[in-house]
Design a protein around this motif. Structure first.
Motif, short mmCIF file in Angstrom:
data_model
loop_
_atom_site.label_atom_id
_atom_site.label_comp_id
_atom_site.label_asym_id
_atom_site.label_seq_id
_atom_site.Cartn_x
_atom_site.Cartn_y
_atom_site.Cartn_z
N LEU A 188 0.81 -1.22 0.00
CA LEU A 188 0.00 0.00 0.00
C LEU A 188 0.84 1.27 0.00
O LEU A 188 0.56 2.22 -0.73
CB LEU A 188 -0.93 0.00 1.23
CG LEU A 188 -2.32 -0.63 1.05
CD1 LEU A 188 -3.11 -0.52 2.34
CD2 LEU A 188 -3.07 0.02 -0.10
N LYS A 189 1.87 1.29 0.82
CA LYS A 189 2.70 2.50 0.92
C LYS A 189 3.47 2.77 -0.36
O LYS A 189 3.83 3.92 -0.65
CB LYS A 189 3.64 2.39 2.11
CG LYS A 189 2.91 2.40 3.45
CD LYS A 189 3.88 2.32 4.61
CE LYS A 189 3.14 2.34 5.94
NZ LYS A 189 4.06 2.24 7.10
N ASP A 190 3.74 1.72 -1.13
CA ASP A 190 4.45 1.90 -2.40
C ASP A 190 3.49 2.28 -3.53
O ASP A 190 3.88 2.93 -4.49
CB ASP A 190 5.17 0.60 -2.78
CG ASP A 190 6.28 0.26 -1.79
OD1 ASP A 190 6.90 1.19 -1.24
OD2 ASP A 190 6.50 -0.95 -1.55
N ILE A 191 2.21 1.84 -3.40
CA ILE A 191 1.23 2.13 -4.45
C ILE A 191 0.74 3.58 -4.34
O ILE A 191 0.74 4.34 -5.32
CB ILE A 191 0.02 1.17 -4.34
CG1 ILE A 191 0.47 -0.27 -4.57
CG2 ILE A 191 -1.07 1.56 -5.34
CD1 ILE A 191 -0.59 -1.30 -4.23
N TYR A 192 0.32 3.96 -3.15
CA TYR A 192 -0.21 5.32 -2.93
C TYR A 192 0.84 6.15 -2.20
O TYR A 192 0.95 6.11 -0.99
CB TYR A 192 -1.52 5.24 -2.14
CG TYR A 192 -2.60 4.50 -2.90
CD1 TYR A 192 -3.30 5.14 -3.92
CD2 TYR A 192 -2.90 3.17 -2.63
CE1 TYR A 192 -4.28 4.48 -4.65
CE2 TYR A 192 -3.88 2.50 -3.35
CZ TYR A 192 -4.56 3.16 -4.36
OH TYR A 192 -5.52 2.49 -5.08
N THR A 193 1.61 6.88 -2.99
CA THR A 193 2.72 7.65 -2.44
C THR A 193 2.43 9.16 -2.39
O THR A 193 2.80 9.83 -1.44
CB THR A 193 3.99 7.42 -3.28
OG1 THR A 193 3.72 7.77 -4.65
CG2 THR A 193 4.42 5.96 -3.20
N SER A 194 1.80 9.68 -3.43
CA SER A 194 1.53 11.13 -3.43
C SER A 194 0.30 11.50 -4.26
O SER A 194 -0.55 12.26 -3.83
CB SER A 194 2.74 11.90 -3.96
OG SER A 194 3.05 11.50 -5.28
N LYS A 195 0.20 10.97 -5.47
CA LYS A 195 -0.84 11.39 -6.40
C LYS A 195 -1.70 10.23 -6.88
O LYS A 195 -1.28 9.07 -6.86
CB LYS A 195 -0.21 12.08 -7.63
CG LYS A 195 0.49 13.40 -7.32
CD LYS A 195 -0.51 14.50 -7.04
CE LYS A 195 0.18 15.86 -6.86
NZ LYS A 195 -0.79 16.94 -6.55
N ILE A 255 -3.32 10.53 1.26
CA ILE A 255 -2.17 9.73 0.83
C ILE A 255 -0.89 10.27 1.47
O ILE A 255 -0.07 9.52 2.02
CB ILE A 255 -2.04 9.74 -0.71
CG1 ILE A 255 -3.21 8.98 -1.35
CG2 ILE A 255 -0.71 9.12 -1.15
CD1 ILE A 255 -3.23 9.04 -2.87
N LEU A 256 -0.72 11.57 1.42
CA LEU A 256 0.48 12.19 1.98
C LEU A 256 0.59 12.00 3.49
O LEU A 256 1.68 11.80 4.04
CB LEU A 256 0.51 13.68 1.64
CG LEU A 256 0.67 14.03 0.15
CD1 LEU A 256 0.50 15.53 -0.08
CD2 LEU A 256 2.02 13.54 -0.37
N SER A 257 -0.57 12.02 4.17
CA SER A 257 -0.57 11.86 5.63
C SER A 257 -0.51 10.39 6.05
O SER A 257 -0.24 10.08 7.22
CB SER A 257 -1.82 12.50 6.23
OG SER A 257 -2.99 11.79 5.85
N GLY A 258 -0.81 9.49 5.10
CA GLY A 258 -0.83 8.05 5.42
C GLY A 258 -2.19 7.55 5.87
O GLY A 258 -2.38 6.35 6.08
N ASP A 259 -3.18 8.44 6.01
CA ASP A 259 -4.51 8.02 6.46
C ASP A 259 -5.20 7.11 5.45
O ASP A 259 -6.06 6.30 5.82
CB ASP A 259 -5.39 9.25 6.69
CG ASP A 259 -4.93 10.07 7.89
OD1 ASP A 259 -4.16 9.53 8.71
OD2 ASP A 259 -5.35 11.25 8.01
N ILE A 260 -4.84 7.21 4.18
CA ILE A 260 -5.47 6.40 3.15
C ILE A 260 -5.24 4.91 3.37
O ILE A 260 -6.09 4.07 3.07
CB ILE A 260 -4.96 6.82 1.75
CG1 ILE A 260 -5.74 6.10 0.64
CG2 ILE A 260 -3.48 6.50 1.60
CD1 ILE A 260 -7.16 6.52 0.51
N HIS A 261 -4.07 4.57 3.92
CA HIS A 261 -3.73 3.15 4.08
C HIS A 261 -4.68 2.47 5.05
O HIS A 261 -5.17 1.36 4.79
CB HIS A 261 -2.28 3.01 4.53
CG HIS A 261 -1.30 3.74 3.66
ND1 HIS A 261 -0.26 4.49 4.14
CD2 HIS A 261 -1.25 3.86 2.31
CE1 HIS A 261 0.42 5.02 3.13
NE2 HIS A 261 -0.17 4.66 2.01
#
Length: 421
Positions: free
Chosen positions: A214-221, A363-369
């Motif tokens: 997840l952290k590699d897929i959603y990194t910024s945009k 995504i930037l804050s990490g809440d998306i994960h």
């Protein structure tokens, strides 16, 4: 053994206004019912999915028209043909889907004394303020016929045990109860979330990819947005096209067919013109499991629908694949909330684009994960196709254990061959 049971009790019958619906949403239920020893017959119009449907079980063509939904002569013709099909086949249970098919089914089965199950796969375009009177009339008629039961050649009674209702979301269930002043025992109504997400969406490889990367897929945009539904304006295709115009840096992909039976649908000419004018927008037509192409990619599903959905399976499929979802409040169907998906309060392209910015901040804050993992677990626990099938079979059994229909009771003691009666 299967043939012996069918001869004695009659077949299970599934009805819908398209073969595509039965194949796309009920294939696992059909296969499971046959495995359980039921002789099963499908009743639906002939379309591009009929040939595949016939490979699974017997199919009988029925000429119900979605294009001429309010044409009295066409509807009466469909009603009479369904009555004669049911009278000849003498099914033990009829399971109908979609509003118009439900209306005809509940009337015919009442006149023939056959138990039935009515699945409401959303209330469609009638679920709007402008058409509330028509919806009230249809639902009240369904409710009145649901208790009608023939018990002798010319004798009818009111039996609330004859019909079961299945709703795909709490919103539709409550609308039905309100508009019909529902007075029956609540165990005749079931809340079963749609047709469920197929088991292939929950393979270990897919789950491992979602949870470990997840952290590699959603990194910024977000690189692109997905639309997956029929190309109806009420399902939001126009909103999605407007978004693509205003957001040229992202890819916009569309999966879904035109609907020639609906004036609300895009046409082939419109698609060609739109495709030539918007370079970042692509139409792919109908493809099986289109969202699987975006597993492990930073894309999001957009659901700009104001159509009366049942349980939008695309939302559940996206959640199963770790794809974020941005939806209208109406399309969330009181099943999905802000803990699972992103919900906009207005069906406008600029509001959706603003929500994409909010998603990218998450995504930037990490809440998306955390949100994606929570959504994935919810689908796995509550919305799997296996669970939906099991719950539907329980509904069948609740009728079989408490009800013998008139056509079966009439001849059961003197003739085993249901098809010859």
């Amino acid at each position: 053994m299967v043939e012996d049971r069918a001869k004695k009790f009659g077949p299970l019958m599934l009805i819908a206004n398209s073969s595509w619906y039965l194949l796309h949403y009920r294939e696992k239920l059909i296969r499971r019912s046959i495995t359980d020893g039921n002789y099963l017959i499908n009743i639906s119009p002939t379309d591009k999915s009929t040939e595949e449907l016939e490979k699974i079980s017997l199919h009988i063509a029925w000429n119900i028209s979605r294009r001429r939904a309010f044409n009295l002569i066409s509807s009466l013709n469909s009603l009479v043909k369904l009555f004669f099909i049911l009278n000849v086949i003498k099914p033990k249970i009829v399971h109908s889907h979609t509003l118009k098919a439900n209306l005809m089914t509940v009337a015919c089965t009442g006149l023939l004394g056959i138990p039935c199950v009515l699945s409401f796969a959303g209330l469609g375009r009638l679920n709007s303020k402008s058409k509330s009177l028509a919806l009230r009339l249809i639902l009240k008629t369904i409710y009145l016929f649901s208790g009608l039961e023939r018990i002798d050649r010319f004798k009818f009674i009111f039996n609330s045990n004859r019909t079961r209702f299945i709703f795909q979301n709490p919103l539709d269930l409550n609308i039905f109860k309100h508009l019909t002043n529902y007075q029956k025992d609540m165990h005749f109504i079931s809340l079963i979330y749609g047709s469920g997400v197929p088991d292939r969406y929950f393979s270990k490889n897919k789950l491992n990819l979602i949870y470990s990367n997840l952290k590699d897929i959603y990194t910024s945009k977000i690189d692109g947005l997905i639309y997956s539904a029929r190309l109806l304006k009420s399902k939001g295709i126009s909103i999605f096209i407007e978004m693509a115009k205003r957001d040229p840096t992202r890819e916009y992909v569309v999966f879904g067919d035109i609907d020639p039976s609906s004036k609300d649908s895009l046409s082939e000419n419109e698609i060609e013109e739109i495709s030539s004018n918007i370079s970042n927008l692509r139409f792919f037509g109908h493809i099986k499991d289109p969202l699987m192409k975006y597993l492990g990619k930073p894309y999001a599903l957009i659901v700009p629908s104001v159509y009366g959905e049942g349980m939008p399976r695309a939302i559940a499929e996206a959640m199963a694949l770790g794809i974020p979802v941005i939806s209208t409040q109406k399309a969330s169907c009181e099943i999905f909330d802000d803990n699972l998906i992103y919900i906009v309060d207005s069906n406008r392209s600029d509001i959706f684009l603003t929500m994409i910015n909010h998603l990218e901040n998450d995504i930037l804050s990490g809440d998306i994960h955390e949100k994606i993992i929570h959504a994935n677990r919810f689908v796995y626990k509550e919305l799997s196709e296996s669970k939906v099938v099991e719950e539907t079979i329980k509904v069948y059994n609740s009728i079989k254990n408490s009800h013998v229909n008139f056509l079966g009771r009439e001849d059961l003691s003197r003739n085993k061959d249901w098809i010859a009666r």
